[in-house]
Write a protein that holds these residues in place. Structure first.
Motif: not given
Length: 261
Positions: A61-67
């Motif tokens: 599983e992969t999570v990408g976070v950016d504002p």
């Protein structure tokens, strides 16, 4: 505090103008950290997912976070199987963990480094690691060695940007060279540094133009009604250097600093 205008309107230019991360990054991290398709990845400050998509096959599983919402929209176009979430790194819930690997690619300097280093530590799974990806993807190294095509005239491009917008540039909050002190103060140990060698890249005029518009200090909205005029002058500058509209440059070597709690 995150400035929502920092990369406003630059996401599509970021995708087309930034040099891609080489596949060797995934290879060396997989070998060093024994990544085998299990566990979870968190890519902090993921932008349009340039690194996230490359590393995702190494995890369950992969999570990408950016504002930045525009960056995440581009990321979803690349791969809608990844969980893309909008947040600043300082506000990512600890409950999102645990993660086998947390990556920061050209992003940590924009953050409140001590706060983020402390926040991420309990999000790492036992045996997990934090990787800083040190890279420059908008331009290559200066030099005089022969290449297949002319180098982009980066100094002249910077002068042109300054003529339109002035010399000031936004800067990250982190102190140059202070990253190691922040990490050690937060309880991390530097495991090792890996390096991916430089490579000669061929770039089109469109890609060089997009790279300029991908910069936080040269995003299209900053030029206002003068954006078209700037682009015309930029393309004229590039064609004067390379009439066939092709450029070559050495992509800088990429450093992978691995930290463990």
């Amino acid at each position: 505090m995150w400035d929502e205008t920092l990369y406003a309107g630059s996401a599509s230019h970021y995708v087309s103008g930034r040099m891609p991360y080489p596949p060797q990054i995934a290879t060396v991290l997989a070998e060093t950290l024994r990544l085998d398709g299990t566990g979870r990845l968190l890519d902090m400050g993921c932008g349009p997912g340039s690194l996230t998509v490359l590393l995702a096959p190494l995890f369950a599983e992969t999570v990408g976070v950016d504002p930045d919402a525009g960056m995440l929209a581009e990321a979803r176009r690349r791969d809608d199987r990844i969980s893309w979430r909008q947040s600043t790194a300082e506000r990512v819930p600890v409950q999102w963990g645990p993660f086998r690997l947390v990556t920061f690619a050209q992003s940590f300097h924009w953050m409140d480094q001590p706060a983020v280093a402390t926040r991420v530590r309990p999000m790492l799974a036992p045996g997990g690691a934090w990787v800083h990806v040190g890279a420059t993807t908008h331009r290559g190294m200066d030099g005089a060695d022969p290449l297949p095509h002319p180098r982009p005239p980066h100094d002249a491009i910077d002068d042109l940007v300054a003529k339109f917008l002035g010399p000031g540039r936004p800067a990250g909050t982190g102190k140059p060279g202070g990253e190691k002190d922040v990490m050690r103060a937060a309880g991390y140990t530097h495991l090792r540094r890996l390096e991916v060698a430089s490579q000669v890249m061929t770039r089109t005029e469109d890609q060089v133009v997009a790279a300029v518009f991908s910069l936080s200090y040269a995003t299209p909205h900053l030029f206002g009604q003068r954006a078209d005029d700037f682009e015309r002058r930029l393309r004229a500058l590039l064609r004067a250097v390379s009439p066939d509209r092709l450029f070559s440059e050495h992509r800088r070597e990429i450093a992978l600093d691995i930290w463990v709690p």
